[in-house]
Design a protein around this motif. Structure first.
Motif, PDB file in Angstrom:
ATOM      1  N   TRP A 293      -5.696  34.162 -18.710  1.00 44.60           N
ATOM      2  CA  TRP A 293      -6.283  33.037 -19.432  1.00 44.60           C
ATOM      3  C   TRP A 293      -5.438  31.787 -19.199  1.00 44.60           C
ATOM      4  O   TRP A 293      -5.923  30.816 -18.624  1.00 44.60           O
ATOM      5  N   ASN A 294      -4.199  31.831 -19.659  1.00 41.83           N
ATOM      6  CA  ASN A 294      -3.350  30.639 -19.618  1.00 41.83           C
ATOM      7  C   ASN A 294      -2.716  30.473 -18.246  1.00 41.83           C
ATOM      8  O   ASN A 294      -1.779  31.169 -17.893  1.00 41.83           O
ATOM      9  N   VAL A 295      -3.237  29.596 -17.467  1.00 38.52           N
ATOM     10  CA  VAL A 295      -2.836  29.106 -16.144  1.00 38.52           C
ATOM     11  C   VAL A 295      -3.796  29.549 -15.045  1.00 38.52           C
ATOM     12  O   VAL A 295      -4.043  28.807 -14.118  1.00 38.52           O
ATOM     13  N   LYS A 296      -4.362  30.744 -15.121  1.00 38.41           N
ATOM     14  CA  LYS A 296      -5.351  31.114 -14.109  1.00 38.41           C
ATOM     15  C   LYS A 296      -6.708  30.490 -14.416  1.00 38.41           C
ATOM     16  O   LYS A 296      -7.456  30.151 -13.504  1.00 38.41           O
ATOM     17  N   ARG A 297      -7.035  30.356 -15.692  1.00 33.27           N
ATOM     18  CA  ARG A 297      -8.318  29.761 -16.059  1.00 33.27           C
ATOM     19  C   ARG A 297      -8.136  28.522 -16.937  1.00 33.27           C
ATOM     20  O   ARG A 297      -8.958  27.616 -16.896  1.00 33.27           O
ATOM     21  N   ILE A 298      -7.086  28.490 -17.715  1.00 32.94           N
ATOM     22  CA  ILE A 298      -6.733  27.285 -18.485  1.00 32.94           C
ATOM     23  C   ILE A 298      -5.534  26.680 -17.765  1.00 32.94           C
ATOM     24  O   ILE A 298      -4.407  27.139 -17.930  1.00 32.94           O
ATOM     25  N   GLN A 425     -12.579  24.719 -24.080  1.00 34.14           N
ATOM     26  CA  GLN A 425     -12.725  23.398 -23.488  1.00 34.14           C
ATOM     27  C   GLN A 425     -12.450  23.384 -21.981  1.00 34.14           C
ATOM     28  O   GLN A 425     -13.073  22.610 -21.242  1.00 34.14           O
ATOM     29  N   PHE A 426     -11.523  24.221 -21.531  1.00 32.54           N
ATOM     30  CA  PHE A 426     -11.062  24.098 -20.144  1.00 32.54           C
ATOM     31  C   PHE A 426     -11.145  25.391 -19.332  1.00 32.54           C
ATOM     32  O   PHE A 426     -10.954  25.360 -18.125  1.00 32.54           O
ATOM     33  N   GLY A 427     -11.431  26.515 -19.976  1.00 31.23           N
ATOM     34  CA  GLY A 427     -11.246  27.797 -19.317  1.00 31.23           C
ATOM     35  C   GLY A 427     -12.409  28.379 -18.570  1.00 31.23           C
ATOM     36  O   GLY A 427     -12.350  29.524 -18.127  1.00 31.23           O
ATOM     37  N   GLY A 428     -13.501  27.654 -18.451  1.00 29.44           N
ATOM     38  CA  GLY A 428     -14.587  28.181 -17.639  1.00 29.44           C
ATOM     39  C   GLY A 428     -15.663  28.887 -18.412  1.00 29.44           C
ATOM     40  O   GLY A 428     -16.527  29.545 -17.834  1.00 29.44           O
ATOM     41  N   CYS A 429     -15.654  28.808 -19.748  1.00 27.75           N
ATOM     42  CA  CYS A 429     -16.708  29.472 -20.525  1.00 27.75           C
ATOM     43  C   CYS A 429     -17.569  28.442 -21.239  1.00 27.75           C
ATOM     44  O   CYS A 429     -18.109  28.689 -22.306  1.00 27.75           O
ATOM     45  N   SER A 430     -17.709  27.249 -20.646  1.00 27.55           N
ATOM     46  CA  SER A 430     -18.511  26.192 -21.259  1.00 27.55           C
ATOM     47  C   SER A 430     -19.996  26.435 -21.013  1.00 27.55           C
ATOM     48  O   SER A 430     -20.372  27.162 -20.098  1.00 27.55           O
ATOM     49  N   SER A 459     -19.062  30.505  -5.630  1.00 26.43           N
ATOM     50  CA  SER A 459     -19.719  30.435  -6.938  1.00 26.43           C
ATOM     51  C   SER A 459     -18.657  30.082  -7.966  1.00 26.43           C
ATOM     52  O   SER A 459     -17.997  30.939  -8.521  1.00 26.43           O
ATOM     53  N   ARG A 460     -18.461  28.804  -8.179  1.00 28.16           N
ATOM     54  CA  ARG A 460     -17.378  28.335  -9.043  1.00 28.16           C
ATOM     55  C   ARG A 460     -17.711  28.518 -10.517  1.00 28.16           C
ATOM     56  O   ARG A 460     -18.853  28.445 -10.923  1.00 28.16           O
ATOM     57  N   THR A 461     -16.668  28.724 -11.321  1.00 24.39           N
ATOM     58  CA  THR A 461     -16.810  28.648 -12.760  1.00 24.39           C
ATOM     59  C   THR A 461     -16.670  27.186 -13.157  1.00 24.39           C
ATOM     60  O   THR A 461     -16.420  26.317 -12.334  1.00 24.39           O
ATOM     61  N   ALA A 462     -16.828  26.936 -14.445  1.00 25.64           N
ATOM     62  CA  ALA A 462     -16.748  25.558 -14.936  1.00 25.64           C
ATOM     63  C   ALA A 462     -15.345  25.234 -15.431  1.00 25.64           C
ATOM     64  O   ALA A 462     -15.183  24.446 -16.348  1.00 25.64           O
ATOM     65  N   GLU A 463     -14.316  25.834 -14.840  1.00 21.18           N
ATOM     66  CA  GLU A 463     -12.951  25.543 -15.236  1.00 21.18           C
ATOM     67  C   GLU A 463     -12.629  24.071 -14.965  1.00 21.18           C
ATOM     68  O   GLU A 463     -12.976  23.538 -13.914  1.00 21.18           O
ATOM     69  N   ILE A 464     -11.969  23.457 -15.928  1.00 23.55           N
ATOM     70  CA  ILE A 464     -11.610  22.045 -15.826  1.00 23.55           C
ATOM     71  C   ILE A 464     -10.128  21.922 -16.148  1.00 23.55           C
ATOM     72  O   ILE A 464      -9.674  22.406 -17.190  1.00 23.55           O
ATOM     73  N   GLY A 465      -9.374  21.297 -15.270  1.00 23.60           N
ATOM     74  CA  GLY A 465      -7.961  21.111 -15.543  1.00 23.60           C
ATOM     75  C   GLY A 465      -7.730  20.148 -16.698  1.00 23.60           C
ATOM     76  O   GLY A 465      -8.451  19.175 -16.864  1.00 23.60           O
ATOM     77  N   PHE A 466      -6.708  20.417 -17.499  1.00 23.13           N
ATOM     78  CA  PHE A 466      -6.395  19.553 -18.644  1.00 23.13           C
ATOM     79  C   PHE A 466      -5.256  18.600 -18.309  1.00 23.13           C
ATOM     80  O   PHE A 466      -4.361  18.924 -17.511  1.00 23.13           O
ATOM     81  N   THR A 467      -5.295  17.442 -18.903  1.00 27.32           N
ATOM     82  CA  THR A 467      -4.209  16.472 -18.780  1.00 27.32           C
ATOM     83  C   THR A 467      -3.200  16.707 -19.905  1.00 27.32           C
ATOM     84  O   THR A 467      -3.527  17.359 -20.906  1.00 27.32           O
ATOM     85  N   PRO A 468      -1.982  16.188 -19.792  1.00 27.79           N
ATOM     86  CA  PRO A 468      -1.031  16.307 -20.900  1.00 27.79           C
ATOM     87  C   PRO A 468      -1.580  15.722 -22.197  1.00 27.79           C
ATOM     88  O   PRO A 468      -1.325  16.267 -23.280  1.00 27.79           O
ATOM     89  N   GLU A 469      -2.320  14.637 -22.093  1.00 30.84           N
ATOM     90  CA  GLU A 469      -2.896  14.010 -23.294  1.00 30.84           C
ATOM     91  C   GLU A 469      -3.949  14.919 -23.930  1.00 30.84           C
ATOM     92  O   GLU A 469      -4.029  15.026 -25.166  1.00 30.84           O
TER      93      GLU A 469
END
Length: 632
Positions: A293-298, A425-430, A459-469
């Motif tokens: 979860w944390n870093v591979k998808r978030i 929000q960022f992990g591809g389950c949107s 076939s991409r997931t909807a993972e979105i990288g997060f900013t520090p903010e």
């Protein structure tokens, strides 16, 4: 070669171009003489239509933030068009260019030397072959989104292949990757390893073990199951169809590397009987599994799209790695693999490590994250003076954030909620990702192969990288407060972490062991080839002020020969403020330095209950960990 069916999620125009110009890319990985440590790799590119073919090899692999220059292990490069040699030249350290002269089918042959047994490199010997595709395979610039297939050619018929890539129908020992990212994320283990299948939450899992040792597989699998269940409950399901744990048992190794559907673990072969060592192994499992979860998808914005040719800078590894480290201690406790006393003992060890590292006063956690590429994996004699691990500092910052959120909301919210919010929000389950089940976060259909075994395109997931903010905003939304001051002090600054302030609502405090009476010199000693060597000198310490350096050989104190084990006892004859003569070899020159001894410093920190905890403190503690404070 495998037929390719393009069912991409990109635009119609992109798909049309892909259907017209995309080549097929196939690797064959042989190891006819494994004792030589050489993988023999053949790359077939079919349907090439340009006069020049560019090939590039990654310089790093995701999850290990150091430029490792994988191309340095490549040798015997040659290129062919049919049976005719094609001219080629090397453009840079990791870039080869071939003149194809309109040849549509290009074959590239090369060898990769593989004798480094780590989770991020390649290893081949008479007992097995292991490779990370980032350290073995080229990518074709501009065609990273193409399907890549790999055929393994084992040296012996009894050698088996394990990878999380799906097999291609009708082609023996051939596996398909939807794109180069997926290929890089899918290590291969080939050999006569032991394999243990088990199921968790209706999904197949596999523990693959190479090497001999005192591992008890049945016990380990039962404990791994518990770790999986606790983490899956936290995130609401398992985001994969199948998961593989690759475990290498080595002489004294330690490490792990996360992947989306697997992880590779390297652990000491006889490290499973001792209680503390076994718990460390379970923490390693919990850490790498939490990473799915944390870093591979978030993951941070800088890692949303990997640039395999250079550093990918982010200030957020303190969260990606540090928060994961916080949970790798907590998850085994929640799984019942050790009690509350064991949990706090492990946590206290981490606090002690941080508080006895001078670099905590120099480098912030966010800067440590940014400088991972040049510092964390490249330690030198001054590292402990000038830097701090984002794993360690991030772990303890995460600990304080968890306590802060819990105290403010009476344990109704916690850092768990931050992780779930980041996953949402960022992990591809949107909602816009139709390939994912919204309730469980799991894939609803196979990603890479059609029902008849043909290859799909990406076939991409909807993972979105997060900013520090965005990360700070997510934590603030769960905490229900502005955390600008907290981040300025403890993430982007070097102020001491206020443990007691955050522990007090739970009836806890830090106890500092001040029983040490030996005057302090401020060095670390160690034996090296029978010599007593100075390994580290603390900045501003008596040793440094006297001119002693790391790399000096210690000979005598007050004119008498001494070794590292005798130093503490010898110094008990002195008091802080006394001056003692220390004799060393400094770059082969005999020196005697006058060292003025300093006050001893605490060497151990513990977490203990406060005197007479209140009813509210007891309730908070129980609400946090599910056991009474009296159990500590």
């Amino acid at each position: 070669m495998t037929d390719v069916t393009y069912e991409d999620t990109s635009s119609a125009a992109d798909r049309a171009i892909g259907q017209l110009t995309a080549p097929t890319i196939h690797y064959s990985v042989a190891m006819p003489n494994p004792e030589s440590h050489l993988f023999e790799v053949t790359l077939h590119v079919q349907g090439w239509s340009e006069p020049v073919l560019d090939l590039k090899m990654p310089v790093w692999t995701p999850g290990s933030y150091l430029v490792r220059e994988y191309a340095r292990h490549l040798q015997d490069f040659r290129s062919l068009g049919g049976d005719r040699a094609l001219l080629w030249r090397k453009i840079s350290k990791n870039h080869w260019q071939i003149e194809t002269n309109s040849v549509s089918d290009v074959t590239v042959c090369y060898r990769i030397f593989a004798n480094e047994l780590t989770v991020r490199t390649n290893h081949l010997d008479s007992t097995h072959g292991y490779f990370n595709p980032a350290a073995l395979c080229f990518f074709l610039p501009g065609f990273e989104r193409n399907c890549y297939t790999v055929t393994v050619v084992p040296p012996q018929p009894e050698w088996r292949t394990v990878t999380t890539l799906p097999p291609v129908s009708g082609e023996d020992f051939t596996f398909a990757a939807a794109d180069f990212d997926t290929l890089v994320d899918s290590p291969f283990e080939i050999g006569c390893h032991e394999s243990y299948d088990f199921e968790v939450m209706g999904k197949p899992h596999q523990l693959v073990v190479w090497g001999q040792g005192n591992l008890e597989p049945e016990r380990a699998i039962q404990d791994i199951k518990k770790v999986i269940e606790v983490e899956a409950e936290m995130f609401g399901g398992l985001p994969y169809d199948r998961y593989v744990f690759l475990l290498h048992l080595s002489g004294s190794g330690f490490g792990g590397l996360e992947h989306k559907d697997s992880c590779t673990l390297n652990y000491s072969r006889f490290g499973f009987r001792n209680k503390d060592k076994y718990e460390r192994f379970i923490q390693l499992v919990a850490h790498e599994f939490f990473h799915l979860w944390n870093v591979k998808r978030i993951r941070p914005k800088a890692l949303e799209i990997f640039d395999y040719e250079q550093e990918n800078y982010t200030p957020s590894l303190w969260f990606s790695e540090g928060t994961t480290s916080y949970y790798d201690l907590l998850i085994p406790f929640r799984a019942g693999l050790y009690g509350v006393k064991g949990y706090f003992q492990n946590l206290a060890k981490e606090i002690t490590r941080l508080q006895t590292t001078p670099g905590r006063n120099v480098q912030p956690a966010s800067e440590s994250s940014w400088d991972a590429w040049i510092k964390l994996y490249r330690r030198d004699a001054n590292s402990d003076n000038s830097q701090i691990s984002y794993y360690l500092k991030g772990e303890l910052v995460s600990f304080l954030l968890d306590l802060l959120i819990r105290a403010k909301h009476g344990n109704a919210r916690s850092l768990d909620d931050v992780m779930r919010l980041m996953w949402q929000q960022f992990g591809g389950c949107s909602p816009e990702n139709e390939d994912f089940d919204q309730k469980s976060g799991t894939e609803a259909k196979p990603a890479y192969l059609t029902s008849n075994g043909k290859l799909n395109a990406r076939s991409r997931t909807a993972e979105i990288g997060f900013t520090p903010e965005e990360l700070q905003s997510a934590i603030e939304s769960v905490a229900g407060m502005d955390l600008s001051d907290f981040f300025a002090r403890y993430v982007d600054g070097t102020e001491e972490l206020p443990y007691n302030e955050y522990l007090e609502p739970f009836g806890l405090q830090i106890w500092v062991d001040e029983s040490e009476q030996t005057p302090r010199i401020g060095w670390t000693l160690g034996a090296e080839n029978g010599r007593q060597m100075v390994k580290f000198v603390e900045a501003g310490s008596p040793a440094q002020l006297a001119g002693i350096d790391a790399g000096d050989e210690l000979l005598a104190i007050a004119g008498f020969r001494v070794n590292a084990e005798q130093v503490a006892e010898r110094l008990k004859d002195y008091q802080p403020g006394d001056t003692v003569e220390v004799t060393v070899f400094h770059q082969d020159e005999l020196r005697t330095c006058s060292v003025t001894l300093a006050q001893p410093r605490p060497g151990r920190y513990s977490i203990v209950p406060v005197d007479r905890p209140s009813t509210i403190q007891k309730q908070n503690f129980t609400g946090w960990l599910g056991v009474p404070l009296s159990n500590l």
